[in-house]
Design a protein around this motif. Structure first.
Motif, PDB file in Angstrom:
ATOM      1  N   SER A   9     -35.249   6.224 -10.514  1.00  0.00           N
ATOM      2  CA  SER A   9     -35.126   6.096  -9.058  1.00  0.00           C
ATOM      3  C   SER A   9     -34.046   7.021  -8.512  1.00  0.00           C
ATOM      4  O   SER A   9     -34.240   7.650  -7.466  1.00  0.00           O
ATOM      5  CB  SER A   9     -34.807   4.638  -8.691  1.00  0.00           C
ATOM      6  N   TYR A  10     -32.920   7.104  -9.211  1.00  0.00           N
ATOM      7  CA  TYR A  10     -31.852   8.018  -8.786  1.00  0.00           C
ATOM      8  C   TYR A  10     -32.345   9.470  -8.804  1.00  0.00           C
ATOM      9  O   TYR A  10     -32.103  10.225  -7.856  1.00  0.00           O
ATOM     10  CB  TYR A  10     -30.636   7.884  -9.697  1.00  0.00           C
ATOM     11  N   ARG A  11     -33.025   9.838  -9.866  1.00  0.00           N
ATOM     12  CA  ARG A  11     -33.504  11.224  -9.971  1.00  0.00           C
ATOM     13  C   ARG A  11     -34.539  11.541  -8.898  1.00  0.00           C
ATOM     14  O   ARG A  11     -34.545  12.639  -8.328  1.00  0.00           O
ATOM     15  CB  ARG A  11     -34.092  11.475 -11.364  1.00  0.00           C
ATOM     16  N   ALA A  12     -35.387  10.569  -8.607  1.00  0.00           N
ATOM     17  CA  ALA A  12     -36.414  10.786  -7.586  1.00  0.00           C
ATOM     18  C   ALA A  12     -35.796  10.965  -6.204  1.00  0.00           C
ATOM     19  O   ALA A  12     -36.195  11.844  -5.435  1.00  0.00           O
ATOM     20  CB  ALA A  12     -37.390   9.616  -7.570  1.00  0.00           C
ATOM     21  N   LEU A  13     -34.808  10.130  -5.887  1.00  0.00           N
ATOM     22  CA  LEU A  13     -34.174  10.210  -4.562  1.00  0.00           C
ATOM     23  C   LEU A  13     -33.281  11.432  -4.422  1.00  0.00           C
ATOM     24  O   LEU A  13     -33.305  12.124  -3.408  1.00  0.00           O
ATOM     25  CB  LEU A  13     -33.351   8.952  -4.298  1.00  0.00           C
ATOM     26  N   LEU A  14     -32.482  11.699  -5.440  1.00  0.00           N
ATOM     27  CA  LEU A  14     -31.507  12.775  -5.339  1.00  0.00           C
ATOM     28  C   LEU A  14     -32.122  14.142  -5.631  1.00  0.00           C
ATOM     29  O   LEU A  14     -31.471  15.165  -5.433  1.00  0.00           O
ATOM     30  CB  LEU A  14     -30.346  12.509  -6.307  1.00  0.00           C
ATOM     31  N   GLY A  15     -33.369  14.150  -6.078  1.00  0.00           N
ATOM     32  CA  GLY A  15     -34.002  15.414  -6.385  1.00  0.00           C
ATOM     33  C   GLY A  15     -34.990  15.866  -5.332  1.00  0.00           C
ATOM     34  O   GLY A  15     -35.630  16.901  -5.481  1.00  0.00           O
ATOM     35  N   ARG A  16     -35.141  15.087  -4.274  1.00  0.00           N
ATOM     36  CA  ARG A  16     -36.080  15.442  -3.220  1.00  0.00           C
ATOM     37  C   ARG A  16     -35.333  15.867  -1.967  1.00  0.00           C
ATOM     38  O   ARG A  16     -34.106  15.921  -1.930  1.00  0.00           O
ATOM     39  CB  ARG A  16     -36.991  14.242  -2.910  1.00  0.00           C
ATOM     40  N   ARG A  17     -36.102  16.135  -0.904  1.00  0.00           N
ATOM     41  CA  ARG A  17     -35.480  16.558   0.344  1.00  0.00           C
ATOM     42  C   ARG A  17     -34.607  15.474   0.950  1.00  0.00           C
ATOM     43  O   ARG A  17     -33.753  15.759   1.796  1.00  0.00           O
ATOM     44  CB  ARG A  17     -36.566  16.970   1.349  1.00  0.00           C
ATOM     45  N   ARG A  18     -34.804  14.238   0.522  1.00  0.00           N
ATOM     46  CA  ARG A  18     -34.002  13.142   1.067  1.00  0.00           C
ATOM     47  C   ARG A  18     -32.512  13.334   0.799  1.00  0.00           C
ATOM     48  O   ARG A  18     -31.682  12.861   1.559  1.00  0.00           O
ATOM     49  CB  ARG A  18     -34.459  11.802   0.473  1.00  0.00           C
ATOM     50  N   ILE A  19     -32.178  14.004  -0.290  1.00  0.00           N
ATOM     51  CA  ILE A  19     -30.775  14.197  -0.609  1.00  0.00           C
ATOM     52  C   ILE A  19     -30.065  14.968   0.487  1.00  0.00           C
ATOM     53  O   ILE A  19     -28.897  14.697   0.803  1.00  0.00           O
ATOM     54  CB  ILE A  19     -30.606  14.922  -1.977  1.00  0.00           C
ATOM     55  N   TRP A  20     -30.770  15.906   1.119  1.00  0.00           N
ATOM     56  CA  TRP A  20     -30.144  16.674   2.192  1.00  0.00           C
ATOM     57  C   TRP A  20     -29.899  15.812   3.415  1.00  0.00           C
ATOM     58  O   TRP A  20     -28.886  15.971   4.097  1.00  0.00           O
ATOM     59  CB  TRP A  20     -31.015  17.881   2.540  1.00  0.00           C
ATOM     60  N   LEU A  21     -30.794  14.889   3.691  1.00  0.00           N
ATOM     61  CA  LEU A  21     -30.577  13.961   4.802  1.00  0.00           C
ATOM     62  C   LEU A  21     -29.423  13.019   4.482  1.00  0.00           C
ATOM     63  O   LEU A  21     -28.620  12.686   5.354  1.00  0.00           O
ATOM     64  CB  LEU A  21     -31.857  13.165   5.076  1.00  0.00           C
ATOM     65  N   LEU A  22     -29.351  12.580   3.233  1.00  0.00           N
ATOM     66  CA  LEU A  22     -28.256  11.693   2.826  1.00  0.00           C
ATOM     67  C   LEU A  22     -26.903  12.397   2.946  1.00  0.00           C
ATOM     68  O   LEU A  22     -25.896  11.765   3.221  1.00  0.00           O
ATOM     69  CB  LEU A  22     -28.466  11.229   1.378  1.00  0.00           C
ATOM     70  N   ILE A  23     -26.896  13.707   2.749  1.00  0.00           N
ATOM     71  CA  ILE A  23     -25.653  14.472   2.826  1.00  0.00           C
ATOM     72  C   ILE A  23     -25.318  14.871   4.260  1.00  0.00           C
ATOM     73  O   ILE A  23     -24.163  14.799   4.684  1.00  0.00           O
ATOM     74  CB  ILE A  23     -25.744  15.733   1.939  1.00  0.00           C
ATOM     75  N   MET A  24     -26.327  15.269   5.018  1.00  0.00           N
ATOM     76  CA  MET A  24     -26.092  15.808   6.361  1.00  0.00           C
ATOM     77  C   MET A  24     -25.452  14.790   7.304  1.00  0.00           C
ATOM     78  O   MET A  24     -24.564  15.129   8.087  1.00  0.00           O
ATOM     79  CB  MET A  24     -27.412  16.304   6.953  1.00  0.00           C
ATOM     80  N   LEU A  25     -25.893  13.543   7.250  1.00  0.00           N
ATOM     81  CA  LEU A  25     -25.359  12.531   8.163  1.00  0.00           C
ATOM     82  C   LEU A  25     -23.868  12.260   7.932  1.00  0.00           C
ATOM     83  O   LEU A  25     -23.078  12.270   8.882  1.00  0.00           O
ATOM     84  CB  LEU A  25     -26.184  11.246   8.048  1.00  0.00           C
ATOM     85  N   PRO A  26     -23.429  12.039   6.692  1.00  0.00           N
ATOM     86  CA  PRO A  26     -21.991  11.862   6.455  1.00  0.00           C
ATOM     87  C   PRO A  26     -21.172  13.096   6.821  1.00  0.00           C
ATOM     88  O   PRO A  26     -20.059  12.975   7.349  1.00  0.00           O
ATOM     89  CB  PRO A  26     -21.906  11.570   4.953  1.00  0.00           C
ATOM     90  N   VAL A  27     -21.713  14.273   6.531  1.00  0.00           N
ATOM     91  CA  VAL A  27     -21.009  15.508   6.883  1.00  0.00           C
ATOM     92  C   VAL A  27     -20.835  15.596   8.392  1.00  0.00           C
ATOM     93  O   VAL A  27     -19.777  15.995   8.898  1.00  0.00           O
ATOM     94  CB  VAL A  27     -21.763  16.744   6.345  1.00  0.00           C
ATOM     95  N   ALA A  28     -21.875  15.224   9.137  1.00  0.00           N
ATOM     96  CA  ALA A  28     -21.794  15.237  10.599  1.00  0.00           C
ATOM     97  C   ALA A  28     -20.726  14.272  11.087  1.00  0.00           C
ATOM     98  O   ALA A  28     -19.965  14.581  12.023  1.00  0.00           O
ATOM     99  CB  ALA A  28     -23.150  14.881  11.200  1.00  0.00           C
ATOM    100  N   LEU A  29     -20.636  13.097  10.473  1.00  0.00           N
ATOM    101  CA  LEU A  29     -19.618  12.114  10.865  1.00  0.00           C
ATOM    102  C   LEU A  29     -18.219  12.659  10.645  1.00  0.00           C
ATOM    103  O   LEU A  29     -17.358  12.575  11.533  1.00  0.00           O
ATOM    104  CB  LEU A  29     -19.811  10.823  10.063  1.00  0.00           C
ATOM    105  N   ILE A  30     -17.967  13.200   9.475  1.00  0.00           N
ATOM    106  CA  ILE A  30     -16.636  13.729   9.169  1.00  0.00           C
ATOM    107  C   ILE A  30     -16.314  14.925  10.056  1.00  0.00           C
ATOM    108  O   ILE A  30     -15.172  15.088  10.521  1.00  0.00           O
ATOM    109  CB  ILE A  30     -16.547  14.105   7.677  1.00  0.00           C
ATOM    110  N   ALA A  31     -17.318  15.757  10.333  1.00  0.00           N
ATOM    111  CA  ALA A  31     -17.117  16.911  11.219  1.00  0.00           C
ATOM    112  C   ALA A  31     -16.719  16.456  12.620  1.00  0.00           C
ATOM    113  O   ALA A  31     -15.843  17.055  13.250  1.00  0.00           O
ATOM    114  CB  ALA A  31     -18.381  17.758  11.275  1.00  0.00           C
ATOM    115  N   MET A  32     -17.358  15.408  13.117  1.00  0.00           N
ATOM    116  CA  MET A  32     -16.998  14.882  14.436  1.00  0.00           C
ATOM    117  C   MET A  32     -15.586  14.313  14.443  1.00  0.00           C
ATOM    118  O   MET A  32     -14.847  14.466  15.426  1.00  0.00           O
ATOM    119  CB  MET A  32     -18.008  13.821  14.870  1.00  0.00           C
ATOM    120  N   ALA A  33     -15.193  13.672  13.344  1.00  0.00           N
ATOM    121  CA  ALA A  33     -13.835  13.147  13.247  1.00  0.00           C
ATOM    122  C   ALA A  33     -12.811  14.277  13.276  1.00  0.00           C
ATOM    123  O   ALA A  33     -11.782  14.190  13.962  1.00  0.00           O
ATOM    124  CB  ALA A  33     -13.685  12.317  11.973  1.00  0.00           C
TER     125      ALA A  33
END
Length: 238
Positions: A9-33
């Motif tokens: 399950s980890y490999r499936a989630l972290l190896g697909r395009r979803r990983i970029w969505l999982l990363i982009m949202l936190p990065v956006a939060l920290i960037a706004m801070a």
């Protein structure tokens, strides 16, 4: 929990395009801070507003949707879930393992960035960073369970989840007082409020109700998902 299923399950989630969505949202939060800090708006009011509206109000339910549906819905859609169900593994264990994977990703991509963003703005002042981190953690766990269940119940999990997150959580839950008692977002904010002494942050729901609701929804969703998987036959029909 089954280690093999968790690893897949980890490999499936972290190896697909979803990983970029999982990363982009936190990065956006920290960037706004960081931006608020640079612009001189890094005070308690700015921190609370950012945490309420974006961290818990927007980022958390979207991360929950991505991780919760992502751990099982794609396998059901493409039929590969049948190979998993054919193994001598309890189906409730499959659901529980998928839930743990989704919840751990919510903790990593939701809770940690929430704490970092709040700490960048106000440090440890008024318990804002710790409070919203805890609220994000318990809220993320509940979202993981609910959206995983949604992925088991329907092939339209993502669409329904987006409507739920944007309409119910984002609009109804924020602006209709009575509906706030039935919003994961509001329960998470209530937990955050218990650890924060900020004058700019207050909630209407009691922590006892919020904690009970979070526990019931989380446990109930995981158990329901396990029972639902039992109805899947090895031919792929429900």
């Amino acid at each position: 929990m089954n280690g093999v299923i968790a690893g897949l399950s980890y490999r499936a989630l972290l190896g697909r395009r979803r990983i970029w969505l999982l990363i982009m949202l936190p990065v956006a939060l920290i960037a706004m801070a960081v931006l608020l800090r640079v612009l001189g708006a890094g005070d308690e009011r700015g921190a609370v507003t950012l945490m309420q509206t974006f961290a818990i109000g927007t980022m958390l339910p979207l991360l929950g949707l991505i991780a919760g549906t992502g751990v099982i819905a794609p396998e059901i859609d493409d039929g590969t879930i049948i190979h998993l169900l054919s193994k001598p593994i309890s189906r409730p264990v499959i659901a529980q393992t998928k839930f743990v994977v989704a919840a751990s990703l919510l903790a990593l991509f939701g809770t940690v960035p929430t704490f970092v963003a709040a700490y960048l703005l106000v440090g440890g002042e008024a318990g804002i960073a710790a409070g919203f981190a805890l609220g994000s953690l318990v809220g993320g766990i509940a979202y993981a369970a609910v959206f995983m269940l949604l992925g088991v119940l329907t092939r339209h999990a993502v669409t329904i989840g987006i409507v739920y997150a944007l309409v119910w959580e984002g609009v109804v839950g924020n602006f209709v007082p009575g509906a706030r008692r039935f919003s994961i977002q509001q329960w998470a904010q209530t937990v955050a409020d218990q650890m924060s002494s900020s004058a700019f942050f207050s909630t209407e729901i009691t922590v006892g109700f919020a904690a009970t609701a979070l526990a019931v929804v989380t446990v109930g969703a995981v158990l329901w998902a396990g029972r639902r998987l039992r109805s899947f036959s090895l031919t792929g029909d429900e």
